[in-house]
Scaffold this motif. Structure first.
Motif, PDB file in Angstrom:
ATOM      1  N   ARG A   1      37.900  46.831  16.174  1.00 13.99           N
ATOM      2  CA  ARG A   1      38.723  48.024  15.902  1.00 13.99           C
ATOM      3  C   ARG A   1      39.778  48.204  16.981  1.00 13.99           C
ATOM      4  N   LYS A   2      41.012  48.479  16.552  1.00 12.25           N
ATOM      5  CA  LYS A   2      42.070  48.777  17.519  1.00 12.25           C
ATOM      6  C   LYS A   2      42.195  50.287  17.741  1.00 12.25           C
ATOM      7  N   ALA A   3      41.941  51.060  16.680  1.00 13.11           N
ATOM      8  CA  ALA A   3      42.055  52.523  16.792  1.00 13.11           C
ATOM      9  C   ALA A   3      40.689  53.108  17.126  1.00 13.11           C
ATOM     10  N   LEU A   4      40.609  53.870  18.200  1.00  4.37           N
ATOM     11  CA  LEU A   4      39.351  54.552  18.535  1.00  4.37           C
ATOM     12  C   LEU A   4      39.167  55.739  17.591  1.00  4.37           C
ATOM     13  N   LEU A   5      37.918  56.067  17.309  1.00  6.12           N
ATOM     14  CA  LEU A   5      37.623  57.263  16.515  1.00  6.12           C
ATOM     15  C   LEU A   5      37.887  58.491  17.375  1.00  6.12           C
TER      16      LEU A   5
ATOM     17  N   VAL B   1      35.164  61.648  10.178  1.00  9.19           N
ATOM     18  CA  VAL B   1      35.249  60.565  11.167  1.00  9.19           C
ATOM     19  C   VAL B   1      34.929  59.252  10.442  1.00  9.19           C
ATOM     20  N   SER B   2      35.968  58.439  10.268  1.00 10.41           N
ATOM     21  CA  SER B   2      35.816  57.165   9.566  1.00 10.41           C
ATOM     22  C   SER B   2      36.865  56.185  10.059  1.00 10.41           C
ATOM     23  N   PRO B   3      36.454  54.957  10.415  1.00 14.63           N
ATOM     24  CA  PRO B   3      37.452  53.960  10.830  1.00 14.63           C
ATOM     25  C   PRO B   3      38.370  53.558   9.676  1.00 14.63           C
ATOM     26  N   ASP B   4      37.958  53.887   8.431  1.00 13.95           N
ATOM     27  CA  ASP B   4      38.744  53.491   7.252  1.00 13.95           C
ATOM     28  C   ASP B   4      39.669  54.600   6.757  1.00 13.95           C
ATOM     29  N   ILE B   5      39.590  55.777   7.379  1.00 16.25           N
ATOM     30  CA  ILE B   5      40.467  56.886   6.956  1.00 16.25           C
ATOM     31  C   ILE B   5      41.278  57.339   8.155  1.00 16.25           C
TER      32      ILE B   5
ATOM     33  N   HIS C   1      44.579  58.800   7.885  1.00 17.70           N
ATOM     34  CA  HIS C   1      45.268  60.069   7.579  1.00 17.70           C
ATOM     35  C   HIS C   1      44.250  61.042   6.972  1.00 17.70           C
ATOM     36  N   LYS C   2      43.598  61.769   7.872  1.00 19.13           N
ATOM     37  CA  LYS C   2      42.460  62.608   7.466  1.00 19.13           C
ATOM     38  C   LYS C   2      42.860  63.686   6.461  1.00 19.13           C
ATOM     39  N   SER C   3      44.016  64.319   6.690  1.00 17.32           N
ATOM     40  CA  SER C   3      44.451  65.426   5.812  1.00 17.32           C
ATOM     41  C   SER C   3      44.691  64.930   4.389  1.00 17.32           C
ATOM     42  N   ASP C   4      45.304  63.744   4.253  1.00 14.94           N
ATOM     43  CA  ASP C   4      45.582  63.171   2.922  1.00 14.94           C
ATOM     44  C   ASP C   4      44.287  62.969   2.138  1.00 14.94           C
ATOM     45  N   ALA C   5      43.205  62.700   2.864  1.00  9.28           N
ATOM     46  CA  ALA C   5      41.915  62.422   2.220  1.00  9.28           C
ATOM     47  C   ALA C   5      41.116  63.704   1.970  1.00  9.28           C
ATOM     48  N   GLY C   6      41.703  64.868   2.277  1.00  7.55           N
ATOM     49  CA  GLY C   6      40.943  66.124   2.173  1.00  7.55           C
ATOM     50  C   GLY C   6      39.849  66.173   3.212  1.00  7.55           C
ATOM     51  N   GLY C   7      40.118  65.509   4.357  1.00 10.01           N
ATOM     52  CA  GLY C   7      39.097  65.363   5.384  1.00 10.01           C
ATOM     53  C   GLY C   7      39.212  66.332   6.543  1.00 10.01           C
ATOM     54  N   VAL C   8      39.980  67.409   6.357  1.00 12.03           N
ATOM     55  CA  VAL C   8      40.114  68.420   7.423  1.00 12.03           C
ATOM     56  C   VAL C   8      39.964  69.813   6.805  1.00 12.03           C
ATOM     57  N   LEU C   9      39.109  70.625   7.412  1.00 13.14           N
ATOM     58  CA  LEU C   9      38.978  72.036   7.015  1.00 13.14           C
ATOM     59  C   LEU C   9      39.107  72.884   8.271  1.00 13.14           C
ATOM     60  N   VAL C  10      39.855  73.987   8.179  1.00 12.01           N
ATOM     61  CA  VAL C  10      40.087  74.820   9.371  1.00 12.01           C
ATOM     62  C   VAL C  10      39.621  76.251   9.135  1.00 12.01           C
TER      63      VAL C  10
ATOM     64  N   ALA D   1      34.729  53.569   2.024  1.00 12.55           N
ATOM     65  CA  ALA D   1      34.997  53.925   3.430  1.00 12.55           C
ATOM     66  C   ALA D   1      33.679  54.041   4.204  1.00 12.55           C
ATOM     67  N   GLU D   2      33.682  53.508   5.411  1.00 11.98           N
ATOM     68  CA  GLU D   2      32.529  53.707   6.304  1.00 11.98           C
ATOM     69  C   GLU D   2      32.659  55.104   6.902  1.00 11.98           C
ATOM     70  N   ILE D   3      31.645  55.928   6.692  1.00  9.81           N
ATOM     71  CA  ILE D   3      31.705  57.303   7.203  1.00  9.81           C
ATOM     72  C   ILE D   3      30.721  57.443   8.363  1.00  9.81           C
ATOM     73  N   VAL D   4      31.268  57.785   9.531  1.00  9.89           N
ATOM     74  CA  VAL D   4      30.452  57.918  10.748  1.00  9.89           C
ATOM     75  C   VAL D   4      29.810  59.300  10.801  1.00  9.89           C
ATOM     76  N   GLY D   5      30.530  60.296  10.289  1.00 16.01           N
ATOM     77  CA  GLY D   5      30.041  61.666  10.312  1.00 16.01           C
ATOM     78  C   GLY D   5      31.207  62.629  10.201  1.00 16.01           C
ATOM     79  N   VAL D   6      30.968  63.860  10.581  1.00 11.58           N
ATOM     80  CA  VAL D   6      32.014  64.891  10.563  1.00 11.58           C
ATOM     81  C   VAL D   6      32.078  65.522  11.955  1.00 11.58           C
ATOM     82  N   LEU D   7      33.294  65.602  12.471  1.00 11.94           N
ATOM     83  CA  LEU D   7      33.485  66.189  13.787  1.00 11.94           C
ATOM     84  C   LEU D   7      33.584  67.710  13.653  1.00 11.94           C
ATOM     85  N   VAL D   8      32.728  68.406  14.403  1.00 14.58           N
ATOM     86  CA  VAL D   8      32.710  69.881  14.422  1.00 14.58           C
ATOM     87  C   VAL D   8      33.451  70.293  15.689  1.00 14.58           C
TER      88      VAL D   8
END
Length: 231
Positions: free
Chosen positions: A16-20, A63-67, A69-78, A104-111
């Motif tokens: 992986r080049k991009a760190l989570l 948190v996923s190495p395969d995603i 652009h988190k917002s595009d994936a509906g992966g951010v809630l505020v 997508a490999e899903i590591v978890g969700v960052l709180v």
């Protein structure tokens, strides 16, 4: 071996080049670069428990190495304000991520602690082919595109150099208490810049580092989003 080297070596091992984001934030923490509070949850119950510990309001991020652009994936809630909202939000984010990219490999969700609004600045570093590690500071948020007001210095830089980078911005008056607003904590910002310089000098395999935004307050500063790319 420190935690930073372990994280970087593990990412390289995995190709992986991009760190989570939790990895990038853990590195920031180790180098005294202040961030909003965060914990990585592996299930909805854990997310709710961590939210109670961190304090509301809460932000959730996939948190996923395969995603990337988190917002595009509906992966951010505020702005989640209860444990129930956080638990439901965890389930929703995982569902959205799977719909976006089934394999997508899903590591978890960052709180994350939802950092209060401050003056947004950007701190970064880029490995220049000619000059090596170069540190950058400028106004963040909408201003970074609008004003393109950023300063660069070749690393290593001291805290005194970092203060110069800040005060030499054209938009420095915005940080220094413009029209009755409270001045930002210049010392806290200079500490972050100097610590970024130390980090990229210690870890030459870092190709790009992007802290954007960093929220500057009258007392202290917090890195809200951290991105680290390896060579």
């Amino acid at each position: 071996m420190n935690q930073t080297s372990k994280i970087i070596n593990q990412a390289k091992k995995e190709g992986r080049k991009a760190l989570l984001e939790p990895e990038a934030k853990a590195i920031c923490t180790e180098y005294g670069i202040s961030t909003n509070k965060f914990k990585l949850a592996k299930n909805a119950k854990e997310a709710a428990k961590f939210a109670d510990e961190i304090g509301y309001p809460i932000v959730l991020k996939i948190v996923s190495p395969d995603i990337i652009h988190k917002s595009d994936a509906g992966g951010v809630l505020v702005n989640l304000k209860t444990a129930e909202d956080v638990a439901a939000g965890y389930t929703k984010i995982i569902e959205n991520a799977k719909n976006y990219k089934a394999d997508a490999e899903i590591v978890g969700v960052l709180v994350l602690e939802m950092a209060p609004q401050g003056t947004e600045v950007i701190v970064g570093a880029v490995k220049d082919p000619q000059f090596g590690q170069t540190v950058m500071f400028g106004l963040g948020g909408i201003f970074v595109e609008l004003l393109k007001d950023v300063n660069f210095r070749v690393a290593p830089i001291t805290k005194a150099d970092a203060k110069e980078m800040i005060t030499q911005l054209k938009a420095f008056p915005l940080l220094n208490g413009y029209r009755g607003s409270k001045p930002a904590d210049i010392d806290a910002l200079a500490t972050i810049i100097a610590n970024v310089s130390k980090l990229v000098m210690d870890e030459p395999s870092i190709k790009e580092l992007d802290l954007n935004p960093v929220m500057a307050y009258p007392k202290g500063a917090k890195t809200v989003d951290a991105r680290i790319i390896l060579e």
